[in-house]
Design a protein around this motif. Structure first.
Motif, PDB file in Angstrom:
ATOM      1  N   ALA A 170      -8.478   5.672   0.164  1.00  0.00           N
ATOM      2  CA  ALA A 170      -8.762   6.078   1.449  1.00  0.00           C
ATOM      3  C   ALA A 170      -8.239   7.221   1.542  1.00  0.00           C
ATOM      4  O   ALA A 170      -7.304   7.859   0.857  1.00  0.00           O
ATOM      5  N   LEU A 171      -8.861   8.370   2.500  1.00  0.00           N
ATOM      6  CA  LEU A 171      -8.146   9.458   2.916  1.00  0.00           C
ATOM      7  C   LEU A 171      -7.730   9.395   4.416  1.00  0.00           C
ATOM      8  O   LEU A 171      -8.517   8.729   5.326  1.00  0.00           O
ATOM      9  N   GLY A 172      -6.578   9.998   4.708  1.00  0.00           N
ATOM     10  CA  GLY A 172      -5.962  10.182   6.268  1.00  0.00           C
ATOM     11  C   GLY A 172      -5.590  11.427   6.537  1.00  0.00           C
ATOM     12  O   GLY A 172      -5.078  12.061   5.762  1.00  0.00           O
ATOM     13  N   GLN A 173      -6.150  11.823   7.785  1.00  0.00           N
ATOM     14  CA  GLN A 173      -5.551  13.029   8.097  1.00  0.00           C
ATOM     15  C   GLN A 173      -4.220  13.168   8.731  1.00  0.00           C
ATOM     16  O   GLN A 173      -3.708  11.922   9.223  1.00  0.00           O
ATOM     17  N   VAL A 174      -3.526  14.330   8.548  1.00  0.00           N
ATOM     18  CA  VAL A 174      -2.074  14.234   8.770  1.00  0.00           C
ATOM     19  C   VAL A 174      -1.882  15.401   9.834  1.00  0.00           C
ATOM     20  O   VAL A 174      -0.961  15.990   9.933  1.00  0.00           O
ATOM     21  N   ASP A 175      -2.660  15.378  10.825  1.00  0.00           N
ATOM     22  CA  ASP A 175      -2.481  16.450  12.080  1.00  0.00           C
ATOM     23  C   ASP A 175      -1.390  15.938  12.768  1.00  0.00           C
ATOM     24  O   ASP A 175      -1.175  14.854  13.166  1.00  0.00           O
ATOM     25  N   VAL A 176      -0.517  16.915  13.283  1.00  0.00           N
ATOM     26  CA  VAL A 176       0.683  16.494  14.025  1.00  0.00           C
ATOM     27  C   VAL A 176       0.333  16.918  15.473  1.00  0.00           C
ATOM     28  O   VAL A 176       0.049  18.250  15.758  1.00  0.00           O
ATOM     29  N   ALA A 177       0.565  16.156  16.425  1.00  0.00           N
ATOM     30  CA  ALA A 177       0.302  16.512  17.893  1.00  0.00           C
ATOM     31  C   ALA A 177       1.417  17.221  18.552  1.00  0.00           C
ATOM     32  O   ALA A 177       2.303  16.249  19.147  1.00  0.00           O
ATOM     33  N   THR A 178       1.485  18.403  18.629  1.00  0.00           N
ATOM     34  CA  THR A 178       2.464  19.231  19.019  1.00  0.00           C
ATOM     35  C   THR A 178       2.520  19.553  20.564  1.00  0.00           C
ATOM     36  O   THR A 178       1.230  20.253  20.962  1.00  0.00           O
ATOM     37  N   ASP A 179       3.159  19.462  21.471  1.00  0.00           N
ATOM     38  CA  ASP A 179       3.131  19.841  23.132  1.00  0.00           C
ATOM     39  C   ASP A 179       3.379  21.155  22.960  1.00  0.00           C
ATOM     40  O   ASP A 179       3.842  21.940  22.121  1.00  0.00           O
ATOM     41  N   ALA A 180       3.138  21.927  24.276  1.00  0.00           N
ATOM     42  CA  ALA A 180       3.334  23.268  24.521  1.00  0.00           C
ATOM     43  C   ALA A 180       5.008  23.609  24.305  1.00  0.00           C
ATOM     44  O   ALA A 180       5.286  24.633  24.181  1.00  0.00           O
ATOM     45  N   PRO A 191      -9.754   9.046   9.914  1.00  0.00           N
ATOM     46  CA  PRO A 191      -8.469   8.017  10.596  1.00  0.00           C
ATOM     47  C   PRO A 191      -7.248   8.925  10.050  1.00  0.00           C
ATOM     48  O   PRO A 191      -6.996   9.775   8.846  1.00  0.00           O
ATOM     49  N   SER A 192      -6.303   8.733  10.716  1.00  0.00           N
ATOM     50  CA  SER A 192      -4.920   9.012  10.573  1.00  0.00           C
ATOM     51  C   SER A 192      -4.298   8.375   9.205  1.00  0.00           C
ATOM     52  O   SER A 192      -4.963   7.322   8.941  1.00  0.00           O
ATOM     53  N   LEU A 193      -3.445   9.080   8.767  1.00  0.00           N
ATOM     54  CA  LEU A 193      -2.927   8.458   7.228  1.00  0.00           C
ATOM     55  C   LEU A 193      -2.330   7.189   7.505  1.00  0.00           C
ATOM     56  O   LEU A 193      -2.705   6.206   6.782  1.00  0.00           O
ATOM     57  N   ALA A 194      -1.655   6.922   8.748  1.00  0.00           N
ATOM     58  CA  ALA A 194      -1.241   5.491   8.954  1.00  0.00           C
ATOM     59  C   ALA A 194      -2.329   4.563   9.194  1.00  0.00           C
ATOM     60  O   ALA A 194      -2.316   3.423   8.835  1.00  0.00           O
ATOM     61  N   GLY A 226       1.004  -1.176  -0.066  1.00  0.00           N
ATOM     62  CA  GLY A 226       0.176  -0.039   0.016  1.00  0.00           C
ATOM     63  C   GLY A 226       0.924   1.363   0.177  1.00  0.00           C
ATOM     64  O   GLY A 226       2.027   1.265   0.145  1.00  0.00           O
ATOM     65  N   ILE A 227       0.375   2.440  -0.344  1.00  0.00           N
ATOM     66  CA  ILE A 227       1.022   3.573  -0.523  1.00  0.00           C
ATOM     67  C   ILE A 227       0.377   4.680   0.277  1.00  0.00           C
ATOM     68  O   ILE A 227      -0.869   5.064   0.148  1.00  0.00           O
ATOM     69  N   GLY A 228       1.215   5.435   1.194  1.00  0.00           N
ATOM     70  CA  GLY A 228       0.730   6.420   1.805  1.00  0.00           C
ATOM     71  C   GLY A 228       1.526   7.670   1.428  1.00  0.00           C
ATOM     72  O   GLY A 228       2.631   7.773   1.534  1.00  0.00           O
ATOM     73  N   MET A 229       0.759   8.823   0.773  1.00  0.00           N
ATOM     74  CA  MET A 229       1.314   9.932   0.124  1.00  0.00           C
ATOM     75  C   MET A 229       1.344  10.925   1.162  1.00  0.00           C
ATOM     76  O   MET A 229       0.321  11.632   1.414  1.00  0.00           O
ATOM     77  N   ASP A 230       2.386  11.418   1.801  1.00  0.00           N
ATOM     78  CA  ASP A 230       2.480  12.657   2.715  1.00  0.00           C
ATOM     79  C   ASP A 230       2.624  13.821   1.810  1.00  0.00           C
ATOM     80  O   ASP A 230       3.445  14.587   2.080  1.00  0.00           O
ATOM     81  N   VAL A 231       1.776  13.948   0.778  1.00  0.00           N
ATOM     82  CA  VAL A 231       1.938  14.967  -0.369  1.00  0.00           C
ATOM     83  C   VAL A 231       0.737  15.620  -0.651  1.00  0.00           C
ATOM     84  O   VAL A 231      -0.082  14.834  -0.813  1.00  0.00           O
ATOM     85  N   THR A 232       0.375  16.996  -0.531  1.00  0.00           N
ATOM     86  CA  THR A 232      -0.753  17.256  -0.767  1.00  0.00           C
ATOM     87  C   THR A 232      -1.229  17.743  -2.173  1.00  0.00           C
ATOM     88  O   THR A 232      -0.345  17.836  -3.142  1.00  0.00           O
ATOM     89  N   MET A 233      -2.621  17.315  -2.475  1.00  0.00           N
ATOM     90  CA  MET A 233      -3.000  17.440  -4.037  1.00  0.00           C
ATOM     91  C   MET A 233      -4.400  18.314  -3.937  1.00  0.00           C
ATOM     92  O   MET A 233      -5.350  17.710  -4.480  1.00  0.00           O
TER      93      MET A 233
END
Length: 359
Positions: free
Chosen positions: A136-146, A165-168, A76-83
């Motif tokens: 499928a589509l997956g969100q790439v939100d990053v959980a950044t701490d304070a 769901p997340s990308l992974a 499978g292929i997950g693309m961390d590239v926006t289109m």
């Protein structure tokens, strides 16, 4: 009673959060693992930029890259590239859409952005011609701490409610029935949804495999040129994303700066192997810490400990052992420093009271 009250204040205020994070980071450096080589990064690196040209690339390049990976039999292929916007040449959009459809197991990213500064958030989806071809589509939100460091991930997120769901996770779920029971701490406000807010759920802490470069990586240029043996890619998950520093997709993890695509690789590997850590909620934190506050009282009557410093040392050691035991055995994270601080204050206050009483 005073100790329990102080404990509530410390946990609710988050005063000890930085100390808890430091403890987690220290333990994580000693708790690394070796990836199983089931995840391979196809990197948009400096070599690829030199060979193909400056970024962003024409989408026809991605079409060729996907076709090459399809021929190599990737899982499978997950693309961390926006289109999310049409390209200048509609034929390139059609080419990449056809390549995605031929593969049948491609996941593209979703993220939230404001069209105008301070404006309402909108979901940035792939353009319609491409979105219709993805598996499928997956969100790439990053959980950044304070403190600006990335220690965890949200397995679900979305505008109005956490339904993407997340990308992974989207990759893992390809061809399977999504599991209702996901790890992670739930957002207590997940039922108070607003269609204008970006909602997150199922927060997990990551057990990073190591510093940047821990996962196998091949250059996009080498894949396009056929210089990567098919056995290196066959049956493996492939993540396509930028690793060159100048492209701006670099996250700060507790150990080192890391490309966003390798962050996704850590989430994917942890999902496969069950290495995601769930932080316990406020109530569970309080109940466990309150129970452990009784340790000095239970140990006080032991003849070996008596009223000396071993009482404090033994209690602190048992609290830390409980924390590490839950983490290692159950993959649950209980922040212990609030409990440690209250026990230390209790012991100091008890010694002072005893001296005053004796005097």
């Amino acid at each position: 009673m005073a100790g329990v009250g102080l404990l509530v204040l410390l946990i609710a205020s988050g005063v000890t959060t930085s100390l808890d994070n430091a403890l987690y980071d220290l333990h994580a450096r000693l708790w690394r693992y070796t990836p199983d080589n089931n995840v391979v990064i196809v990197a948009i690196d400096l070599k690829s930029l030199d060979a193909i040209g400056r970024f962003p690339w024409p989408r026809s390049v991605y079409a060729q890259l996907i076709d090459r990976l399809t021929a190599d039999g990737v899982r499978g292929i997950g693309m961390d590239v926006t289109m999310s916007t049409p390209s200048n040449d509609a034929r390139n959009d059609a080419l990449v859409a056809s390549a995605i459809q031929r593969n049948g197991k491609v996941v593209l990213p979703v993220f939230a952005e404001a069209v105008h500064l301070g404006g309402q958030l909108q979901e940035a989806l792939p353009i319609s011609a491409i979105a219709q071809s993805v598996a499928a589509l997956g969100q790439v939100d990053v959980a950044t701490d304070a403190d600006g460091r990335v220690r965890g991930a949200y397995l679900k997120a979305g505008l109005g409610s956490a339904y993407w769901p997340s990308l992974a996770l989207a990759l893992i779920q390809l061809g399977t029935t999504p599991s209702a029971a996901l790890p992670g701490m739930h957002d207590p406000a997940r039922n108070d949804t607003s269609p204008y807010l970006w909602m997150r759920d199922n927060y997990v802490l990551l057990r990073y495999a190591g510093t940047a470069g821990s996962f196998g990586s091949v250059s996009s240029a080498d894949v396009l040129d056929g210089n990567v043996p098919a056995q290196m890619l066959k049956g493996r998950w492939v993540l396509i994303g930028a690793t060159a520093e100048g492209l701006g997709d670099i996250l700060q993890t507790p150990d080192s700066p890391m490309p966003g695509v390798e962050y996704q690789a850590n989430v994917l590997e942890s999902l496969q192997r069950g290495y995601l850590v769930t932080p316990i909620n406020f109530l569970a934190q309080f109940l466990l810490a309150a129970a452990l506050l009784t340790l000095p009282l239970l140990l006080y009557g032991l003849p070996v400990i008596g009223r000396r410093a071993p009482l404090l040392l033994a209690t602190l050691a048992l609290v830390l052992a409980t924390c590490i035991g839950l983490l290692r055995a159950c993959y649950l994270w209980w922040p212990p420093t609030a409990c440690l601080a209250v026990i230390a204050v209790e012991c100091a206050a008890w010694q002072w009271l005893m001296r005053e009483r004796h005097r």
